[in-house]
Design an enzyme around this catalytic site. Structure first.
Site, PDB file in Angstrom:
ATOM      1  CG  ASP A   8      -1.865   1.142   1.254  1.00  8.21           C
ATOM      2  OD1 ASP A   8      -2.579   1.096   0.360  1.00  8.21           O
ATOM      3  OD2 ASP A   8      -1.875   2.052   2.119  1.00  8.21           O
ATOM      4  CB  SER A   9       0.222   4.698  -0.979  1.00 13.35           C
ATOM      5  OG  SER A   9      -0.963   5.011  -0.193  1.00 13.35           O
ATOM      6  N   GLY A  41      -2.015   9.032  -4.598  1.00 11.37           N
ATOM      7  CA  GLY A  41      -3.315   9.604  -5.349  1.00 11.37           C
ATOM      8  C   GLY A  41      -2.977  10.866  -5.918  1.00 11.37           C
ATOM      9  CB  CYS A  71      -2.427   0.930  -3.207  1.00  7.31           C
ATOM     10  SG  CYS A  71      -2.489   2.862  -3.718  1.00  7.31           S
ATOM     11  CD  GLU A 150      -0.582   7.065   6.261  1.00 10.69           C
ATOM     12  OE1 GLU A 150       0.091   7.166   7.218  1.00 10.69           O
ATOM     13  OE2 GLU A 150      -0.924   5.866   5.530  1.00 10.69           O
ATOM     14  CB  CYS A 182      -9.071   5.480  -0.865  1.00  9.63           C
ATOM     15  SG  CYS A 182      -7.194   5.720   0.005  1.00  9.63           S
ATOM     16  CB  THR A 183      -6.706   0.642   1.642  1.00  9.70           C
ATOM     17  OG1 THR A 183      -5.562   1.364   1.220  1.00  9.70           O
ATOM     18  CG2 THR A 183      -7.254  -0.402   0.601  1.00  9.70           C
ATOM     19  CG  HIS A 184      -5.177   5.794   3.765  1.00  6.07           C
ATOM     20  ND1 HIS A 184      -4.617   5.330   2.722  1.00  6.07           N
ATOM     21  CD2 HIS A 184      -4.334   6.051   4.543  1.00  6.07           C
ATOM     22  CE1 HIS A 184      -3.109   5.274   2.681  1.00  6.07           C
ATOM     23  NE2 HIS A 184      -3.271   5.885   4.105  1.00  6.07           N
TER      24      HIS A 184
END
Length: 262
Positions: A8-9, A41, A71, A150, A182-184
């Site tokens: 992932d990012s 992104g 991601c 984040e 988005c995985t976040h």
């Protein structure tokens, strides 16, 4: 022991790792968060490709049996390219999320919140309409949300403001199903539901992704039993900071967190 890799990012892919822990408790997970280049992104396609290829080169030192590209941005831009590079299954997060959304909508109107790059790729729109012809898909970029999530600081006010701004057009479009593209974003699930109010089916593609990982390993006869000794977490950023996120966002209380090295 062959492992499952998750890339992932940044830290958002931990939401996918959590679903893998639940669905595949016998598997060892090797997680790589590219925090040094996060968020993807807002980067150019060239920058994203270079960053992802660097992570994949690093993973070459491990014996793997499956890769999850957690991601959404990387999935949208280069999933097919990654699959051509590797000789084991590679699973992205967009198709499972699209399938879940197509099955959940009642009025044929689906909203997708995502990073700018994922929204511009229109991959969710393509895959959802492939699975449910005639459905209307409304994609909305939330360019600041990943940075807020984040952050080590309390950014709840900024998160609330960003959600209110970006969810408004989707509410106006009368969507009844909302994909967290988005995985976040599952990290802000409660804030999303609070901002939206009642009456929306919230889709977390991680659930469908974990199920696909299970099916891929079962088909190959590579499901592991027992309990892995440890899971490994790597980062291109600050290992101490990432360790705190792993402890906060996963059930792993004493994570093994290491920096990515050449």
């Amino acid at each position: 022991m062959k492992s499952i890799a998750v890339i992932d990012s940044g830290s958002g892919g931990l939401t996918v790792a959590n679903k893998l822990f639940d669905r595949l408790p016998g598997e060892r997970i090797i997680y790589v968060g590219d925090h040094g280049n996060c968020p993807y992104g807002n980067k150019t396609e060239k920058e994203i490709r270079e960053a992802v290829y660097g992570v994949i080169r690093f993973l070459g030192r491990f014996e793997l049996k499956l890769l999850v590209v957690a991601c959404n941005t990387a999935t949208a831009l280069m999933l097919d390219d990654i699959r051509k590079m590797l000789d084991f299954p590679v699973i992205g997060v967009i198709e499972p999320g699209a399938e879940m959304a197509a099955g959940a909508t009642r009025n044929g109107k689906v909203g997708v919140i995502a990073t700018r790059r994922t929204a511009e790729s229109h991959m969710y729109q393509k895959m959802i309409t492939d699975k449910l012809p005639g459905v209307s898909v409304f994609e909305q970029a939330c360019p600041k949300l990943v940075g807020f999530l984040e952050s080590d600081e309390n950014r709840e006010a900024e998160i609330a403001s960003e959600l209110e701004l970006n969810l408004a057009p989707l509410r106006a479009a009368d969507v009844d199903t909302l994909v967290m593209g988005c995985t976040h974003y599952p990290l802000a699930e409660n804030q999303i539901l609070k901002s939206w109010g009642a009456g929306v089916s919230l889709i977390d593609p991680a659930r469908g992704t974990a199920e696909r990982a299970y099916e891929a390993l079962k088909e190959k006869g590579e499901l592991s039993g027992g309990t892995p000794e440890e899971h490994l977490f790597y980062t291109t950023g600050d290992a101490v900071e990432f360790s705190e996120k792993v402890k906060k966002w996963t059930p792993i209380l004493r994570p093994v967190v290491r920096p990515v090295t050449d």
